[in-house]
Design an enzyme around this catalytic site. Structure first.
Site, PDB file in Angstrom:
ATOM      1  N   TYR A 174       3.577   5.118  -0.355  1.00 36.77           N
ATOM      2  CA  TYR A 174       3.424   6.204   0.613  1.00 36.77           C
ATOM      3  C   TYR A 174       1.941   6.607   0.663  1.00 36.77           C
ATOM      4  O   TYR A 174       1.186   6.346  -0.292  1.00 36.77           O
ATOM      5  CB  TYR A 174       4.314   7.376   0.186  1.00 36.77           C
ATOM      6  CG  TYR A 174       4.435   8.492   1.190  1.00 36.77           C
ATOM      7  CD1 TYR A 174       5.137   8.296   2.380  1.00 36.77           C
ATOM      8  CD2 TYR A 174       3.858   9.736   0.951  1.00 36.77           C
ATOM      9  CE1 TYR A 174       5.253   9.330   3.309  1.00 36.77           C
ATOM     10  CE2 TYR A 174       3.968  10.764   1.871  1.00 36.77           C
ATOM     11  CZ  TYR A 174       4.665  10.553   3.052  1.00 36.77           C
ATOM     12  OH  TYR A 174       4.767  11.569   3.969  1.00 36.77           O
ATOM     13  N   ASN A 176       0.188   9.077  -0.038  1.00 38.30           N
ATOM     14  CA  ASN A 176      -0.416   9.848  -1.133  1.00 38.30           C
ATOM     15  C   ASN A 176      -0.496   9.066  -2.436  1.00 38.30           C
ATOM     16  O   ASN A 176      -0.986   9.587  -3.439  1.00 38.30           O
ATOM     17  CB  ASN A 176       0.350  11.160  -1.359  1.00 38.30           C
ATOM     18  CG  ASN A 176       1.778  10.950  -1.820  1.00 38.30           C
ATOM     19  OD1 ASN A 176       2.293   9.838  -1.831  1.00 38.30           O
ATOM     20  ND2 ASN A 176       2.444  12.035  -2.191  1.00 38.30           N
ATOM     21  N   LYS A 177      -0.045   7.813  -2.426  1.00 36.27           N
ATOM     22  CA  LYS A 177      -0.051   7.015  -3.648  1.00 36.27           C
ATOM     23  C   LYS A 177      -1.431   6.402  -3.911  1.00 36.27           C
ATOM     24  O   LYS A 177      -2.349   6.502  -3.098  1.00 36.27           O
ATOM     25  CB  LYS A 177       1.009   5.916  -3.550  1.00 36.27           C
ATOM     26  CG  LYS A 177       2.450   6.414  -3.456  1.00 36.27           C
ATOM     27  CD  LYS A 177       2.862   7.197  -4.677  1.00 36.27           C
ATOM     28  CE  LYS A 177       4.372   7.352  -4.810  1.00 36.27           C
ATOM     29  NZ  LYS A 177       5.000   8.128  -3.731  1.00 36.27           N
ATOM     30  N   GLN A 178      -1.531   5.709  -5.046  1.00 34.04           N
ATOM     31  CA  GLN A 178      -2.813   5.136  -5.464  1.00 34.04           C
ATOM     32  C   GLN A 178      -3.341   4.125  -4.443  1.00 34.04           C
ATOM     33  O   GLN A 178      -4.548   3.997  -4.248  1.00 34.04           O
ATOM     34  CB  GLN A 178      -2.653   4.453  -6.833  1.00 34.04           C
ATOM     35  CG  GLN A 178      -2.367   5.416  -7.972  1.00 34.04           C
ATOM     36  CD  GLN A 178      -0.895   5.708  -8.191  1.00 34.04           C
ATOM     37  OE1 GLN A 178      -0.061   5.514  -7.295  1.00 34.04           O
ATOM     38  NE2 GLN A 178      -0.561   6.164  -9.391  1.00 34.04           N
TER      39      GLN A 178
END
Length: 375
Positions: A174, A176-178
């Site tokens: 998603y 907002n992930k790394q």
């Protein structure tokens, strides 16, 4: 709160795929899977529409059925327990360890019954769970371990990447992930039979060598499109840089927060030899009113989140399954004191100072006796 790190190479590759006309089940899906498997250190990777889809498929393959039990943590994003309910199973919550915020391995064995099908640890916020103890328990009782690594790409437990400890593991991408594929996820496993079944299940139950309109099993449309896979290929080419930037931002937050009394960051602990920073979460002292502090920060234009509300106290879990406050006191106590600050790899020193100054002002406003922070 977050921002994906998209560069011109990412945009160029996705544009190239759009112009190719092959937008699903193409070469970039296979390339992305091969690269992820190599990065994690797994034999097989099967890309899916999102992390929740991957967890769902793992619950099916783990044999979760009507009343089948899965031991997991109540301190997580709700999808980690919902995936059990999709198969009509029962989440069996175990309280958390207050330092790591992961499932307390000392409580797991007592929760196993004849109906236990799997253990589902969550590497919360990128902090690896205690996989040695969990695997030892699972081996003694012949139950499957599936790692929810959706927040932990690149994290290491005792020098080994998460995603390689269970029968399977799930990562998510998603924004907002790394790293991101927009939406998207992947299941990694060393088991060729699981990989084969996962490829069928994500593709409406089609067999790998069967016809397009021949369906061997009940499946789902959990495929990942070519544009998302291509974005993943491009992001993976610089994943260590992305992880390094996030780690540097976390380190700058650590330093800036030292001057604010009553606030302490979540830090690597236990067997964590590398923490892959998903979000940046601090804990407030018990006397500090979290909701009031969040409101004061919002008034300054600084967003925050209460990561995570306990799953068992979500409205429909209380209504439909009878959960109530007090059942998992550590998770509830931790949840009441956690605050996620704005976090991504491109925050600069001025951004971090603004957030920390805003936090100090908020604490001074709502609890001046607890404060004394330099602003």
């Amino acid at each position: 709160m977050s921002s994906p790190d998209i560069n011109e190479d990412d945009i160029a590759l996705v544009t190239e795929i759009l112009r190719s006309g092959q937008l699903s089940i193409g070469p970039y899906l296979e390339k992305f899977e091969a690269l992820i498997a190599d990065y994690v250190g797994a034999r097989h990777a099967v890309a899916v529409a999102n992390g929740t889809a991957g967890l769902h498929l793992c619950m099916r393959l783990a044999g979760v059925d009507d009343g089948g039990e899965v031991i997991t943590s109540p301190f997580s994003f709700v999808a980690s327990a919902n995936c059990i309910l999709y198969e009509r199973g029962k989440p069996v919550f175990v309280d958390i360890d207050e330092e790591s915020l992961n499932i307390d391995t000392r409580l797991v064995e007592a929760a196993i019954t004849a109906r236990t099908r799997a253990i589902l640890p969550i590497h919360v916020f990128g902090q690896p769970a205690d996989m040695d103890r969990l695997n030892a328990i699972a081996t003694r009782h012949s139950v499957t371990v599936v790692e929810d690594a959706c927040e932990a790409l690149g994290s290491e437990y005792k020098g080994r990447k998460v995603g390689t400890f269970g029968q399977a593991a799930v990562f998510a991408f998603y924004p907002n992930k790394q790293m991101t594929t927009g939406e998207g996820g992947v299941v990694v496993t060393d088991d060729p039979e699981w990989a084969k079944a996962l490829r069928s299940l994500r593709n409406q139950g089609r067999a790998e060598m069967g016809g397009w309109l021949t369906h061997d099993r009940l499946g789902f449309n959990y495929r990942l499109d070519e544009m998302s896979a291509g974005l993943g290929v491009s992001q993976l080419s610089r994943v260590e840089s992305l992880l390094g930037q996030r780690s540097a931002v976390a380190a700058r937050y650590h330093e800036a927060l030292k001057r604010i009394p009553g606030v302490r960051p979540i830090m690597p602990c236990g067997g964590t030899t590398r923490m892959s920073w998903f979000v940046y979460v601090v804990r407030l002292d018990d006397g500090l009113p979290r909701e009031d502090i969040a409101q004061h920060m919002a008034a300054q234009g600084i967003p925050t989140r209460n990561y995570f509300p306990p799953i068992h106290l979500q409205p429909f879990y209380r209504r439909d399954y009878g959960y109530r406050p007090g059942q998992f006191p550590i998770a509830e106590r931790v949840s009441a004191t956690t605050l996620a600050l704005p976090f991504h790899g491109r925050l600069n020193d001025q951004d971090i100072e603004r957030v920390c100054d805003g936090l100090a002002r908020a604490i001074n406003a709502v609890a001046p006796a607890c404060a004394g922070a330099a602003v």
